[in-house]
Every structure is written in C-alpha cells, then in structure tokens.
Design a protein around this motif. Structure first.
Motif, PDB file in Angstrom:
ATOM      1  N   LEU A 127      42.359  48.796  54.901  1.00 38.84           N
ATOM      2  CA  LEU A 127      43.500  48.112  55.502  1.00 38.84           C
ATOM      3  C   LEU A 127      43.274  46.605  55.528  1.00 38.84           C
ATOM      4  CD1 LEU A 127      46.244  48.430  56.907  1.00 38.84           C
ATOM      5  CD2 LEU A 127      45.020  48.572  59.081  1.00 38.84           C
ATOM      6  N   LEU A 128      42.056  46.202  55.846  1.00 35.79           N
ATOM      7  CA  LEU A 128      41.724  44.779  55.890  1.00 35.79           C
ATOM      8  C   LEU A 128      41.878  44.138  54.511  1.00 35.79           C
ATOM      9  CD1 LEU A 128      40.522  42.380  57.538  1.00 35.79           C
ATOM     10  CD2 LEU A 128      38.266  43.194  56.846  1.00 35.79           C
ATOM     11  N   LEU A 129      41.565  44.909  53.469  1.00 38.43           N
ATOM     12  CA  LEU A 129      41.591  44.383  52.100  1.00 38.43           C
ATOM     13  C   LEU A 129      42.884  44.698  51.367  1.00 38.43           C
ATOM     14  CD1 LEU A 129      37.955  45.353  51.011  1.00 38.43           C
ATOM     15  CD2 LEU A 129      38.773  43.085  51.653  1.00 38.43           C
ATOM     16  N   SER A 130      43.874  45.255  52.058  1.00 40.54           N
ATOM     17  CA  SER A 130      45.091  45.692  51.373  1.00 40.54           C
ATOM     18  C   SER A 130      45.798  44.538  50.667  1.00 40.54           C
ATOM     19  CB  SER A 130      46.040  46.374  52.370  1.00 40.54           C
ATOM     20  OG  SER A 130      46.394  45.484  53.417  1.00 40.54           O
ATOM     21  N   ASN A 131      45.893  43.382  51.318  1.00 41.22           N
ATOM     22  CA  ASN A 131      46.545  42.235  50.670  1.00 41.22           C
ATOM     23  C   ASN A 131      45.780  41.775  49.438  1.00 41.22           C
ATOM     24  OD1 ASN A 131      48.710  42.059  52.435  1.00 41.22           O
ATOM     25  ND2 ASN A 131      47.649  40.692  53.835  1.00 41.22           N
ATOM     26  N   ASP A 132      44.446  41.813  49.527  1.00 40.06           N
ATOM     27  CA  ASP A 132      43.643  41.404  48.381  1.00 40.06           C
ATOM     28  C   ASP A 132      43.786  42.390  47.224  1.00 40.06           C
ATOM     29  OD1 ASP A 132      42.280  39.053  49.595  1.00 40.06           O
ATOM     30  OD2 ASP A 132      41.519  40.568  50.960  1.00 40.06           O
ATOM     31  N   ARG A 133      43.885  43.675  47.538  1.00 42.57           N
ATOM     32  CA  ARG A 133      44.075  44.665  46.466  1.00 42.57           C
ATOM     33  C   ARG A 133      45.433  44.457  45.785  1.00 42.57           C
ATOM     34  NH1 ARG A 133      39.955  48.290  46.815  1.00 42.57           N
ATOM     35  NH2 ARG A 133      39.018  48.587  48.885  1.00 42.57           N
ATOM     36  N   VAL A 134      46.459  44.158  46.579  1.00 42.88           N
ATOM     37  CA  VAL A 134      47.768  43.870  45.992  1.00 42.88           C
ATOM     38  C   VAL A 134      47.676  42.642  45.087  1.00 42.88           C
ATOM     39  CG1 VAL A 134      50.125  43.123  46.515  1.00 42.88           C
ATOM     40  CG2 VAL A 134      49.086  44.973  47.835  1.00 42.88           C
ATOM     41  N   SER A 135      46.923  41.623  45.542  1.00 45.23           N
ATOM     42  CA  SER A 135      46.747  40.411  44.724  1.00 45.23           C
ATOM     43  C   SER A 135      46.078  40.737  43.398  1.00 45.23           C
ATOM     44  CB  SER A 135      45.907  39.381  45.487  1.00 45.23           C
ATOM     45  OG  SER A 135      46.562  38.950  46.658  1.00 45.23           O
ATOM     46  N   VAL A 136      45.077  41.622  43.438  1.00 45.91           N
ATOM     47  CA  VAL A 136      44.380  42.004  42.205  1.00 45.91           C
ATOM     48  C   VAL A 136      45.337  42.689  41.245  1.00 45.91           C
ATOM     49  CG1 VAL A 136      42.661  43.601  41.266  1.00 45.91           C
ATOM     50  CG2 VAL A 136      42.064  42.117  43.177  1.00 45.91           C
ATOM     51  N   TRP A 137      46.135  43.633  41.771  1.00 45.50           N
ATOM     52  CA  TRP A 137      47.060  44.356  40.890  1.00 45.50           C
ATOM     53  C   TRP A 137      48.135  43.432  40.324  1.00 45.50           C
ATOM     54  CZ3 TRP A 137      46.125  48.803  38.730  1.00 45.50           C
ATOM     55  CH2 TRP A 137      45.277  49.712  39.348  1.00 45.50           C
ATOM     56  N   VAL A 138      48.682  42.569  41.167  1.00 42.24           N
ATOM     57  CA  VAL A 138      49.746  41.669  40.710  1.00 42.24           C
ATOM     58  C   VAL A 138      49.224  40.700  39.662  1.00 42.24           C
ATOM     59  CG1 VAL A 138      51.286  39.798  41.420  1.00 42.24           C
ATOM     60  CG2 VAL A 138      51.142  41.869  42.797  1.00 42.24           C
ATOM     61  N   THR A 139      48.079  40.075  39.937  1.00 37.62           N
ATOM     62  CA  THR A 139      47.544  39.099  38.992  1.00 37.62           C
ATOM     63  C   THR A 139      47.089  39.765  37.694  1.00 37.62           C
ATOM     64  OG1 THR A 139      45.393  39.265  40.124  1.00 37.62           O
ATOM     65  CG2 THR A 139      46.830  37.443  40.749  1.00 37.62           C
ATOM     66  N   THR A 140      46.552  40.980  37.788  1.00 40.39           N
ATOM     67  CA  THR A 140      46.187  41.706  36.571  1.00 40.39           C
ATOM     68  C   THR A 140      47.417  41.976  35.716  1.00 40.39           C
ATOM     69  OG1 THR A 140      44.294  42.755  37.668  1.00 40.39           O
ATOM     70  CG2 THR A 140      45.110  43.792  35.658  1.00 40.39           C
ATOM     71  N   ALA A 141      48.493  42.427  36.374  1.00 43.25           N
ATOM     72  CA  ALA A 141      49.730  42.713  35.635  1.00 43.25           C
ATOM     73  C   ALA A 141      50.293  41.445  34.991  1.00 43.25           C
ATOM     74  CB  ALA A 141      50.759  43.336  36.576  1.00 43.25           C
ATOM     75  N   LEU A 142      50.305  40.333  35.745  1.00 40.10           N
ATOM     76  CA  LEU A 142      50.814  39.076  35.199  1.00 40.10           C
ATOM     77  C   LEU A 142      49.972  38.598  34.014  1.00 40.10           C
ATOM     78  CD1 LEU A 142      51.710  37.026  38.423  1.00 40.10           C
ATOM     79  CD2 LEU A 142      53.296  37.987  36.760  1.00 40.10           C
ATOM     80  N   THR A 143      48.642  38.718  34.143  1.00 37.20           N
ATOM     81  CA  THR A 143      47.764  38.270  33.061  1.00 37.20           C
ATOM     82  C   THR A 143      47.974  39.091  31.796  1.00 37.20           C
ATOM     83  OG1 THR A 143      46.091  37.531  34.661  1.00 37.20           O
ATOM     84  CG2 THR A 143      45.354  37.914  32.400  1.00 37.20           C
ATOM     85  N   LEU A 144      48.005  40.411  31.945  1.00 37.23           N
ATOM     86  CA  LEU A 144      48.179  41.273  30.775  1.00 37.23           C
ATOM     87  C   LEU A 144      49.544  41.064  30.130  1.00 37.23           C
ATOM     88  CD1 LEU A 144      46.555  44.596  32.057  1.00 37.23           C
ATOM     89  CD2 LEU A 144      45.583  42.924  30.473  1.00 37.23           C
ATOM     90  N   LEU A 145      50.569  40.928  30.972  1.00 35.18           N
ATOM     91  CA  LEU A 145      51.906  40.726  30.423  1.00 35.18           C
ATOM     92  C   LEU A 145      52.008  39.375  29.725  1.00 35.18           C
ATOM     93  CD1 LEU A 145      54.622  42.068  30.121  1.00 35.18           C
ATOM     94  CD2 LEU A 145      55.308  41.145  32.343  1.00 35.18           C
ATOM     95  N   ALA A 146      51.401  38.346  30.325  1.00 35.75           N
ATOM     96  CA  ALA A 146      51.425  37.020  29.705  1.00 35.75           C
ATOM     97  C   ALA A 146      50.702  37.031  28.368  1.00 35.75           C
ATOM     98  CB  ALA A 146      50.791  35.989  30.640  1.00 35.75           C
ATOM     99  N   LEU A 147      49.531  37.668  28.324  1.00 37.83           N
ATOM    100  CA  LEU A 147      48.796  37.745  27.069  1.00 37.83           C
ATOM    101  C   LEU A 147      49.567  38.532  26.013  1.00 37.83           C
ATOM    102  CD1 LEU A 147      45.099  38.311  28.255  1.00 37.83           C
ATOM    103  CD2 LEU A 147      45.984  36.366  26.968  1.00 37.83           C
ATOM    104  N   SER A 148      50.203  39.615  26.425  1.00 42.16           N
ATOM    105  CA  SER A 148      50.973  40.428  25.476  1.00 42.16           C
ATOM    106  C   SER A 148      52.131  39.631  24.899  1.00 42.16           C
ATOM    107  CB  SER A 148      51.489  41.690  26.174  1.00 42.16           C
ATOM    108  OG  SER A 148      50.433  42.464  26.680  1.00 42.16           O
ATOM    109  N   LEU A 149      52.867  38.942  25.785  1.00 39.97           N
ATOM    110  CA  LEU A 149      53.990  38.136  25.306  1.00 39.97           C
ATOM    111  C   LEU A 149      53.514  37.008  24.399  1.00 39.97           C
ATOM    112  CD1 LEU A 149      56.123  37.917  28.569  1.00 39.97           C
ATOM    113  CD2 LEU A 149      56.709  39.180  26.495  1.00 39.97           C
ATOM    114  N   ALA A 150      52.388  36.379  24.789  1.00 41.41           N
ATOM    115  CA  ALA A 150      51.862  35.296  23.960  1.00 41.41           C
ATOM    116  C   ALA A 150      51.435  35.828  22.598  1.00 41.41           C
ATOM    117  CB  ALA A 150      50.682  34.624  24.661  1.00 41.41           C
TER     118      ALA A 150
END
Length: 811
Positions: free
Chosen positions: A677-700
């Motif tokens: 529970l304490l790390l829930s926001n950080d886990r969301v950050s990891v998933w969001v940033t991972t998705a953004l990075t992969l999508l950005a690389l794919s589009l590029a």
C-alpha cells in the motif's frame, strides 16, 4: 466547400488503400485515445464542479500545531476546539462535525469491520446526500442528544442486507449499543473524500457516540488527524480572515487550558479553512497533468509518423493530381480533396480513440481508485467529445496544409506532357531530416523524463526497509463495551490474549503494542521528551508503547545498548529506547545511552538502547520513541507466524473468545500488505513510465524506419551503382548509417539543450527528485541503437542481393 461527392471519392480512394488507412487510424487512435483519457481525467479534476450544493462555499476546518514557530503537526485537530467552532455561528451558515473511524458490527455474522463516520446532522445535508430509503439525521439527533440511529450507504445495504426493503426495521450493534437504521443513501451518492482518498463510509453514526472517551473530550492537548469540521461559509465572509479569527480564538483557549505548563509556552495552534476542492484533490492534478504532457508528446511523435505516410501517399498520387490540374483544378481544389480524405482518416481515429478512452476510463476506476480522487465520477462527457473532434479537425488541417505545401503545382501541370516524369510531390531531404530530428528530440525528452521517474520509483520499491517484513501480521483490536472497564481488568485480558496466541501452533511470537513503523490506517502518536522537569524546548517524537517482544518480532536492529527484558517490564522500570534520529535531536553527538529524559510526567525515563532507523521509501525517518507499557484503549497485536501459516480473522477471534468475547479483530493486515500500500503510487509510476517509454520507442522506430525506408528507395539506383563498382555491403550500410545519424544527432543535441538547464534547475530546486546518470545517458544510446537497427532493416533488401536487383528496381 466539401460536398458529398468529394466524400464519396475520398471513401473510394481510401477503400483502395486499406492498409494505409488502417495504419494511420490505429497509430493516431492509440495515442489520441490516451490523450483523450487524460484530458477527461484532468477536466474532472480541474474544471468539473463538485457534486455538492454551493460547493464554492464549502470548506474543511483543520488544525495545525506549532512549536517555537515551527510546524509540528499538520491537519490535526483538537476535540474541544472543533466543538467550539461548531457552536460558533459567526462564520458559517451551516457547519458539521465529522470523526472518521473503523468499528466492528457485532450483531452480524462474522462481525465485519466497517468504515464509520460519526457526524452531526448537518454533514449529510451539506454533502447533499440523496437517499434510496428513509431519511437523514434530524436536529433531534444532534449534539448531546445521544439518540442511537444510523444511516447506511447503498453499498452496505446491498452487501450486508441484500437490498432488503425492510432494512429500516433493523439495527446495527456497535459496542453495547443498538443503532436503529433510519436511512440508506442513494447509489449515486458521491461521498466527499476529505480525509483519505478511496475511503468509503459504510455507516454514519451520531457524533455523540464517537470513540473519544468522555473524560478526554475537553482535552486541549490531544491532536488527531481523523476529526474535522466542514461548513458552508456565509456569503461575503473571507475564508482567510475567518481562519485568522478562529485561530486567535482557539489559540487563546488552548493557552488558557495549558496555563502553568512551561512546556507549552512556545506552542500555538492555527485553524485553516481549506476549500472542499483543494482538500479532495490535493496535488493529484499536478501528477495527472504531467502524464497528460507525456501523452501529448506521444501524439506528436505519432503525427511525425503519419506525416511521412501521408507525404508518401501524396507522392504516389501525383499523377491523379496532375489530371485534376489539367482539367482545371486550382490549389484550393487540391487542398479540399486532400482535406476530405485526411479528414475521414482523422474522424475514424477520433471515434476509435473515444472507444479506447471509454475502456481506459473503466480500467482507471479499478486500478487507480486509491490513487486518483474523483475517479469514480469519471465518465465520457460532451467536453471530451468536443476535445476529440477538435483534435481530429486540427490534425486534418495540419496534415492537409503540410501536404499542400509540398505540392509543386507547376510541375503537376507539366507532368502529363512529360509522360509522368518529374516530381510534382516528393518529400524533400530537408523535410525528411526535420521529421527524424523532431521525432528523436521528442522521443528523447519523453524517455529521459520517464526513465528518471521509473528509476526513482524502482529505487523506492526495492529499497530495504531496515527490518524484515515477512511472516508478520498486525491486528487492531476492537474492545466493544469494555472501554469503561477498569484499566487493570483490560490489561489482564490483553495479557491473556497474548498468551493464548503464543501457545497457538502457528505463532512464533506475539506482542502488544500501539503501532508499527508502517501501518495501513492507524496514525502515529506524537509526544515530547525534554531534558529537565521544567520541560523547556521539548523534542517531539512518534511514540510506540511496546512490550518485551515487540522489537524482537520486528527484528529491528540496535546500534547501541540493549532491549528491555521481561523482568524489567514486570518491575515497572522507567526505561525507553530511541531511534537514531531522536538520539541526534536529543544530543548533538547522539550519545544518549544511560541518560534520562522526561516523558509524560515528573519522573524521568532512562535510555537503554538506540534502534537503527527504519528506511521507509520516500519518507524521511521521523524521531521515534519506544516506551514500555500496554495500551488498553486502542490495543494492537503484532505476531510473527510460522512461514506460510498466517492466521485468519476467524482463527484469531476464536482465540479472543476464550478470554472475552468483547474483543474482536477490527483490522488485520500483514506488513507486506502495508508495504504494498505504501508503494502503490510508485508501482503505478513504474507501470505508466514503462508504458510511455515502450510506446515512444515503438512510435519512433516506426517513424524513423518509414522515413529511412523512403530515403533508401529514392537512393536505390545510386546504392546499386556503388555496389556494382565494388562497394561492400558493410560499406553501403556504414555510409547509409552516417547519413541517417545526422538528423538523429541533431535531435539529441536539441534534447540536450533542453535537458541540461532542466537538470541544473532540479538540483537547485526544492523538488526531492533523485536523478540518475543512466537516466540521462540511456535514452540517447537507445535512440542511436534504434537508428542503427532500422537503418540495417531499410537497406537489407538491397545489400543482401546482387547489385543488378537494385539497378533493375527488382524487390
């Protein structure tokens, strides 16, 4: 003017290029769908009105405690102060007291634990709570009336009573009191999240029955975060001025109540009025705006890809354009034809993006219910629809203008006369380089930002806590009607419960305590230590009342001294342990062993041990104090069970029943659950940033490949000639890569010009962002590696075959 005939021609043209149309619609709909979702969310947070009447006049009143003009406790209120403000009608047209708590329903099977809110009658009225059945509280059930009635939520009615229409004839038992159900809130009632995001009240009880003991209701020294006052300001009242006046009044009473206590001379209280919207939203809008910025960059990267596709198609359609020009078409006719075709593609992308946004919204409601306020109110509205269509229109105009500017109308006019030779439409080298450079710059910026957030969140997730979390369960005890029983009687019950648990075959050790370093819902108790009996310049510390088993269960290591043993506990010795932070605050050199400090009384306590600081992710370790004792009013049990053998609530309650049936488990969680529970926001950050990075690389990758592939096709004959006169495949690849890297390096240089000042600013700012060298270096390396890969893929069909194939144009 676009006609239906133009639309029909455009549809027929797109039908003949289905893969082209599908690629553009899917590329844009995914990124546009993410942008529409984030726009919808940010509109909900920043612009959508709260679902409460006169929401612009609704405020929450919380207290702050200052010591030596330094803030010590924030958003913590005193019980008598809230009651005084409630009775003061100078500022509020209507006000309500609210006390958030948890309790056990004793007359229902399994004794379920529920979220309880003790309120004065005005609270549900201020929130404009609609009802499915019955009524709200009335004035006869207000302060000091002690009428045992209860209003339940629709979810409680549904889950506990299966929507029984006769629920108003039933009651709920809390402690030894039966509360008659008088109302059920409507299903669509949105409870104000003014205490904790995601907390949903199951039952509302009258304020008089709250958990505060009667003898403590006039205690001006007690500060707690879960009680507050809400109110509707009178018209014309300035909230800042009202807060100053309330602070003056409450501080005067605070000082009068503590007159003669030297330790409180430098203390003061302040009461602030916070708008409902600010209290509910907090800083969530900042985070969601940042994510929306990331999705906007993704859309721009996708636009670069689509620009390349549309220009390539325009180059293939130049003969059709030439025929139109030969038949008398002007520039505006060519532009409208382009706009018609591109507009249909953008409309398709917008409609699909709305479907994707609808699905994403439902996913957010499930995954981010605890992180994002007002998430359950989120629906697609007309503002979102307008935003999606406006984006589609702007994109259509943008792409049409880009293609239109690349059309050489004079060349088109001469094209038929020259048997189709020439280049009426062709992507110029400059445009190709700009497309690649812009994609690289935007992708690098997005990946750098995402990686820095990812690496920081990942560090926090993997950071050791300083003590093991496995095989430890924590339970809050509800003591029922024993609250008025003598302290010695309750203490004997708790010791007997601990002994029964120690004898349980699944349990290795058990401890009675007040809290743990990480907790799900229980606030930490703050008290003060001082060097002498005059209690001048006290040091504030988070305080935990422990028994002899506590530190050994949590396996919190000592850096100096020793634990308090069982014999010393039974002898009522005045001993304590402190953590490293508190030791440094008490003595500059941290040498506190053997020294005595005054805590809650005139007799000093001796420090016998210094506990190593816990290391909670993202949190500065506060000063902590561990003192011997048993908290009989709000007991908490910590137990270490055997590996893979946790106890259930039923098992624990069964053991309690052997001692006294009034004791029930109010809350049960493992330290691993508290960590998650304490790390829930950080886990969301990891998933969001991972998705953004992969999508950005794919589009590029798609975009760079498209531009390079087009460039290689234009140079096909040139490369074939080089191979024919002896150039090796590696040499062809090398020179092509060098040409490809020029716009990539330009894009990275642009990113560097933006990032370096930003990095320097972050180092000087107050933001607690720990940047990483890899977070700066990895994105350019990824982009260069990506460029090398797509360059090889672009020239592979040429260098992998004899030169004659390139010279003949054979694929």
């Amino acid at each position: 003017m676009i006609t239906t005939r133009d639309l029909s021609i455009a549809l027929q043209s797109l039908n003949r290029a289905r893969s082209y149309a599908t690629t553009i619609i899917l590329t844009l709909s995914i990124t546009l769908g993410a942008l529409v979702t984030l726009f919808n969310l940010n509109y909900q947070l920043l612009a959508a009105p709260l679902p409460y009447p006169d929401e612009d006049r609704l405020y929450v009143v919380n207290g702050n405690l200052y010591q030596n003009k330094q803030l010590r406790l924030e958003n913590n209120s005193q019980y008598p102060a809230l009651v005084e403000i409630y009775k003061n009608d100078s500022f509020f047209e209507s006000s309500a007291l609210v006390y958030f708590w948890e309790d056990v329903v004793r007359n229902l099977s399994g004794s379920p634990r529920v979220n309880v809110s003790y309120v004065s009658p005005e609270y549900l009225q201020l929130a404009g709570a609609p009802l499915a059945l019955g009524r709200q509280f009335n004035t006869d059930e207000g302060l000091d009336s002690r009428v045992p009635v209860v209003v339940i939520s629709y979810q409680t009615w549904e889950q506990m009573f299966r929507r029984n229409p006769n629920v108003l004839e039933q009651s709920l038992q809390f402690g030894e009191v039966d509360f008659r159900i008088v109302g059920v809130t409507a299903k669509d009632f949105i409870e104000p999240q003014i205490y904790k995001q995601g907390r949903q009240t199951a039952v509302w009880l009258p304020w008089d029955f709250n958990d505060t003991q009667v003898e403590r209701r006039n205690n001006w020294r007690g500060f707690l975060p879960f009680r507050m006052l809400t109110g509707k300001l009178k018209p014309g009242i300035d909230p800042t001025s009202a807060g100053h006046e309330l602070s003056t009044l409450m501080d005067a009473q605070y000082q009068a109540a503590l007159a003669g206590r030297s330790s409180s001379v430098e203390r003061s209280v302040e009461y602030r009025l916070t708008p409902f919207a600010n209290k509910i939203l907090g800083d969530s809008a900042t985070r969601t705006l940042m994510v929306m910025g990331g999705t906007l960059v993704l859309l721009l990267i996708a636009c670069a890809n689509v620009t390349n596709l549309i220009l390539s198609r325009a180059a293939k359609q130049q003969r059709n354009m030439a025929i139109q020009v030969a038949l008398g078409a002007h520039k505006k006719h060519i532009f409208l034809a382009l706009l018609c075709e591109i507009g249909l593609l953008m409309l398709g992308a917008a409609l699909l993006s709305l479907l994707l946004a609808l699905g994403s919204t439902e996913v957010l409601k499930v995954m981010a219910a605890e992180q994002i306020p007002r998430i359950q109110e989120l629906t697609l509205n007309w503002q979102t629809l307008v935003f999606a269509l406006l984006c589609a229109l702007l994109l259509a105009l943008f792409f049409s203008a880009i293609v239109s500017r690349q059309v050489n109308y004079r060349a088109l006019n001469q094209m038929l006369q020259s048997s189709g030779k020439g280049s009426g439409v062709q992507i110029s080298p400059l445009i190709r380089k700009v497309l690649i450079s812009s994609q690289v710059a935007m992708t690098s910026l997005l990946i750098i930002a995402s990686l820095q957030i990812f690496l920081q969140a990942n560090r926090l997730i993997n950071q050791p806590f300083g003590f093991p979390l496995d095989n430890v369960q924590v339970m809050t005890l509800n003591i029922g009607n024993l609250r008025s029983a003598p302290t010695t009687e309750r203490e004997s019950y708790l010791k007997a419960i601990r002994q029964r648990l120690l004898e349980h075959p699944k349990v290795q050790n058990a401890s009675l305590s007040l809290n743990t370093p990480i907790s799900i819902s229980r606030p930490l108790w703050t008290t003060s230590l001082s060097h002498d009996a005059s209690r001048q310049n006290p040091v504030m510390a988070k305080t935990t009342v422990v028994d002899e088993n506590y530190l050994s269960i949590l396996r919190m290591p000592l850096v100096a001294g020793r634990h308090i043993n069982a014999a010393e506990f039974s002898d009522n010795n005045r001993m304590m342990l402190v953590n490293e932070t508190l030791a440094q605050q008490l003595e500059p050199d941290g040498e506190v062993l053997g020294k005595r400090y005054y805590w809650r009384g005139d007799l000093p306590h001796q420090v016998v041990g210094v506990v190593r600081n816990a290391s909670l992710p993202g949190k500065k370790e506060p000063a902590r104090l561990f003192v011997r004792g048993i908290n009989v009013s709000y007991p908490l049990l910590v137990l270490r069970h055997k590996p893979h053998q946790p106890l259930s609530t039923t098992e624990i309650n069964r053991e309690f029943a052997h001692v006294n049936r009034q004791y029930k488990v109010s809350e049960l969680f493992s330290l691993e659950q508290a960590r998650d529970l304490l790390l829930s926001n950080d886990r969301v950050s990891v998933w969001v940033t991972t998705a953004l990075t992969l999508l950005a690389l794919s589009l590029a990758a798609i975009g760079i490949f498209g531009v390079l592939s087009y460039s290689v096709q234009l140079r096909r004959t040139e490369l074939g000639v080089r191979m024919a006169i002896g150039a090796r495949p590696a040499t062809i690849f090398y020179h092509t890569l060098i040409d490809s890297l020029i716009p990539v390096v330009i894009g990275i240089a642009v990113t560097t010009l933006v990032v370096v000042p930003l990095a320097l600013w972050l180092e000087q700012s107050e933001f607690s962002i720990e940047t990483s060298l890899w977070g700066w270096l990895l994105p350019p390396l990824l982009i260069i590696g990506l460029t090398a890969s797509v360059t090889l893929l672009s020239v592979w069909k040429i260098i992998n075959k004899p030169a004659i194939y390139a010279l003949q144009g054979t694929r």
